[in-house]
Design a protein around this motif. Sequence first.
Motif, PDB file in Angstrom:
ATOM      1  N   GLN A 171      19.315 -21.151 -31.312  1.00 20.81           N
ATOM      2  CA  GLN A 171      20.131 -21.994 -30.434  1.00 20.81           C
ATOM      3  C   GLN A 171      19.332 -22.326 -29.174  1.00 20.81           C
ATOM      4  O   GLN A 171      18.544 -23.249 -29.168  1.00 20.81           O
ATOM      5  CB  GLN A 171      21.453 -21.290 -30.112  1.00 20.81           C
ATOM      6  N   ALA A 172      19.558 -21.556 -28.100  1.00 20.01           N
ATOM      7  CA  ALA A 172      18.873 -21.849 -26.849  1.00 20.01           C
ATOM      8  C   ALA A 172      17.378 -21.617 -26.971  1.00 20.01           C
ATOM      9  O   ALA A 172      16.925 -20.683 -27.642  1.00 20.01           O
ATOM     10  CB  ALA A 172      19.454 -20.972 -25.727  1.00 20.01           C
ATOM     11  N   ALA A 173      16.611 -22.475 -26.313  1.00 19.73           N
ATOM     12  CA  ALA A 173      15.159 -22.315 -26.291  1.00 19.73           C
ATOM     13  C   ALA A 173      14.784 -21.137 -25.396  1.00 19.73           C
ATOM     14  O   ALA A 173      15.635 -20.518 -24.749  1.00 19.73           O
ATOM     15  CB  ALA A 173      14.506 -23.606 -25.795  1.00 19.73           C
ATOM     16  N   TRP A 174      13.490 -20.824 -25.348  1.00 15.83           N
ATOM     17  CA  TRP A 174      12.977 -19.709 -24.552  1.00 15.83           C
ATOM     18  C   TRP A 174      12.030 -20.247 -23.487  1.00 15.83           C
ATOM     19  O   TRP A 174      11.298 -21.213 -23.716  1.00 15.83           O
ATOM     20  CB  TRP A 174      12.209 -18.716 -25.434  1.00 15.83           C
TER      21      TRP A 174
ATOM     22  N   LYS B 167      16.026 -19.563 -22.145  1.00 19.07           N
ATOM     23  CA  LYS B 167      16.271 -18.188 -21.722  1.00 19.07           C
ATOM     24  C   LYS B 167      15.121 -17.723 -20.832  1.00 19.07           C
ATOM     25  O   LYS B 167      13.961 -17.978 -21.119  1.00 19.07           O
ATOM     26  CB  LYS B 167      16.389 -17.272 -22.939  1.00 19.07           C
ATOM     27  N   ARG B 168      15.472 -17.037 -19.755  1.00 18.18           N
ATOM     28  CA  ARG B 168      14.474 -16.622 -18.784  1.00 18.18           C
ATOM     29  C   ARG B 168      14.233 -15.115 -18.867  1.00 18.18           C
ATOM     30  O   ARG B 168      15.083 -14.361 -19.336  1.00 18.18           O
ATOM     31  CB  ARG B 168      14.907 -16.994 -17.364  1.00 18.18           C
ATOM     32  N   ALA B 169      13.076 -14.720 -18.353  1.00 19.94           N
ATOM     33  CA  ALA B 169      12.762 -13.291 -18.291  1.00 19.94           C
ATOM     34  C   ALA B 169      13.706 -12.604 -17.325  1.00 19.94           C
ATOM     35  O   ALA B 169      14.139 -13.189 -16.327  1.00 19.94           O
ATOM     36  CB  ALA B 169      11.316 -13.098 -17.848  1.00 19.94           C
ATOM     37  N   LEU B 170      14.047 -11.359 -17.618  1.00 17.89           N
ATOM     38  CA  LEU B 170      14.907 -10.582 -16.732  1.00 17.89           C
ATOM     39  C   LEU B 170      14.148 -10.194 -15.476  1.00 17.89           C
ATOM     40  O   LEU B 170      12.959  -9.869 -15.532  1.00 17.89           O
ATOM     41  CB  LEU B 170      15.401  -9.322 -17.441  1.00 17.89           C
TER      42      LEU B 170
ATOM     43  N   TYR C 160      10.124 -15.534 -20.723  1.00 17.83           N
ATOM     44  CA  TYR C 160      10.993 -14.778 -21.624  1.00 17.83           C
ATOM     45  C   TYR C 160      10.211 -14.322 -22.859  1.00 17.83           C
ATOM     46  O   TYR C 160      10.343 -13.181 -23.308  1.00 17.83           O
ATOM     47  CB  TYR C 160      12.173 -15.663 -22.020  1.00 17.83           C
ATOM     48  N   VAL C 161       9.384 -15.214 -23.392  1.00 21.55           N
ATOM     49  CA  VAL C 161       8.552 -14.854 -24.542  1.00 21.55           C
ATOM     50  C   VAL C 161       7.598 -13.728 -24.166  1.00 21.55           C
ATOM     51  O   VAL C 161       7.467 -12.726 -24.877  1.00 21.55           O
ATOM     52  CB  VAL C 161       7.770 -16.080 -25.050  1.00 21.55           C
ATOM     53  N   GLN C 162       6.915 -13.873 -23.029  1.00 17.58           N
ATOM     54  CA  GLN C 162       5.943 -12.863 -22.606  1.00 17.58           C
ATOM     55  C   GLN C 162       6.598 -11.512 -22.360  1.00 17.58           C
ATOM     56  O   GLN C 162       6.051 -10.471 -22.728  1.00 17.58           O
ATOM     57  CB  GLN C 162       5.226 -13.335 -21.344  1.00 17.58           C
TER      58      GLN C 162
ATOM     59  N   PRO D 280       7.083 -22.916 -15.142  1.00 16.38           N
ATOM     60  CA  PRO D 280       7.197 -22.413 -16.521  1.00 16.38           C
ATOM     61  C   PRO D 280       8.607 -21.981 -16.901  1.00 16.38           C
ATOM     62  O   PRO D 280       8.980 -22.084 -18.072  1.00 16.38           O
ATOM     63  CB  PRO D 280       6.228 -21.218 -16.536  1.00 16.38           C
ATOM     64  N   GLU D 281       9.397 -21.513 -15.935  1.00 14.20           N
ATOM     65  CA  GLU D 281      10.733 -21.038 -16.271  1.00 14.20           C
ATOM     66  C   GLU D 281      11.655 -22.171 -16.693  1.00 14.20           C
ATOM     67  O   GLU D 281      12.713 -21.930 -17.277  1.00 14.20           O
ATOM     68  CB  GLU D 281      11.336 -20.273 -15.092  1.00 14.20           C
ATOM     69  N   GLN D 282      11.286 -23.415 -16.384  1.00 14.33           N
ATOM     70  CA  GLN D 282      12.078 -24.555 -16.825  1.00 14.33           C
ATOM     71  C   GLN D 282      11.518 -25.172 -18.111  1.00 14.33           C
ATOM     72  O   GLN D 282      12.114 -26.092 -18.665  1.00 14.33           O
ATOM     73  CB  GLN D 282      12.121 -25.616 -15.725  1.00 14.33           C
ATOM     74  N   SER D 283      10.359 -24.688 -18.569  1.00 16.90           N
ATOM     75  CA  SER D 283       9.772 -25.191 -19.804  1.00 16.90           C
ATOM     76  C   SER D 283      10.503 -24.594 -21.002  1.00 16.90           C
ATOM     77  O   SER D 283      10.880 -23.415 -20.984  1.00 16.90           O
ATOM     78  CB  SER D 283       8.284 -24.846 -19.871  1.00 16.90           C
ATOM     79  N   ALA D 284      10.687 -25.413 -22.022  1.00 15.88           N
ATOM     80  CA  ALA D 284      11.424 -24.970 -23.205  1.00 15.88           C
ATOM     81  C   ALA D 284      10.456 -24.717 -24.360  1.00 15.88           C
ATOM     82  O   ALA D 284       9.692 -25.593 -24.740  1.00 15.88           O
ATOM     83  CB  ALA D 284      12.459 -26.012 -23.610  1.00 15.88           C
ATOM     84  N   VAL D 285      10.483 -23.509 -24.890  1.00 18.86           N
ATOM     85  CA  VAL D 285       9.702 -23.127 -26.063  1.00 18.86           C
ATOM     86  C   VAL D 285      10.675 -22.839 -27.200  1.00 18.86           C
ATOM     87  O   VAL D 285      11.528 -21.953 -27.072  1.00 18.86           O
ATOM     88  CB  VAL D 285       8.835 -21.884 -25.776  1.00 18.86           C
ATOM     89  N   ARG D 286      10.570 -23.573 -28.280  1.00 25.93           N
ATOM     90  CA  ARG D 286      11.482 -23.378 -29.410  1.00 25.93           C
ATOM     91  C   ARG D 286      10.808 -22.658 -30.580  1.00 25.93           C
ATOM     92  O   ARG D 286      11.497 -22.154 -31.459  1.00 25.93           O
ATOM     93  CB  ARG D 286      12.051 -24.716 -29.884  1.00 25.93           C
TER      94      ARG D 286
END
Length: 365
Positions: free
Chosen positions: A226-229, A33-36, A233-235, A279-285
């Motif tokens: 489900q989907a990673a972040w 999931k990406r930041a808006l 998106y986290v920030q 970073p937007e393609q990196s997956a944080v679970r």
Amino acid sequence: MSNFQLGLLISGALVLVAVLGYNAWITHRNAPKRALPPEPGAAPEPLARLEPDFDGAALGLPASADDTEPAFDGHAVDLRDALQLPVPPAERRGGLDPLIDAIVPIAAEQQVSGDAALAALPPTRRAGSKPFAIEGFNEATQQWETPQPGQRYRQFQAGVQLANRLGALNEIEFSEFVMKAQGFADAINAMPDFPDMLHEVARARELDQFASEHDAQLSFLLRARQAAWSPGYVQQNAARLGLVAGAIPGRLVLPAGEAGLPPVLTLSYDSQAAMSDDPEQSAVRDIMLSLDVPLVHRAQQPFARLREIAAALGQVMDGVLCDQNGTPLPAMAMDPIAADLEQLYDKLDSRDLPAGSVLARRLFS
């Protein structure tokens, strides 16, 4: 080409389109999931940066309809405005303290300038793994202070901390302290009055035992269902709750109500993902929410804030709160922890080492 062959060709094409569409849907579903993006015409707001410094209320989030989780609309509400961080009560002491330091009085034969005292200080401020300091008594302010240029002193004191998170002061460290204090005294023509080593080492062991029994560092995982972040998106979602970037990639902090104090909470995730070229393609679970209990004043209710931030992030980011091993935690599991923390705060208060105080921050460092 016969009608049968044409039908097979069309059917094959439809199947191919369906397979491609399904694969695209699966890829989209599993992508982080990406930041808006910012609103049209609005400049993106950079994430503030805070360097943690080591030296009553919770978040006040609006309750949801069932009053079990804080209401949080990640697309419309900025919850930073809801943060009302109380300022801890002013402290009455700092510097060397007999509660956690072995202190040596040093009486000079005549007044010593602050410049001469500074020149006589040992090159390092540690004895082994323990902080070491020398103070002079300012006659004008009637306060002990680090020697200052332009001031004059007749009385000094040297001190070494009895314990920290690396353990108790031992005989070797005490001997190193004595050598440094004696060297300073010789340089300013003064006489130190050393305490008994065995007595101070025994005090150090008792203090270290107390600190070990009342040290609490809590960490909880928030895991994607489900989907990673993505890191952005986290920030973005953490920033809406008042967290700001720390000095380390992949680390955010909830700052205290007063400058210079340790952060109330920390949020951390994979530093490699934070430093990725894309970073937007990196997956944080997983993200980790942590609280260093003795370093934060209880008036700031850090555990209540941790629970509300975890609930808000879990709701908007579709995450589940887990222990450090990844086992999901029911909401009822947090109540006994809160009760235990109140008892811990009481015990620290009874020892005159309240959580978040200068002495507690020194002891639990």
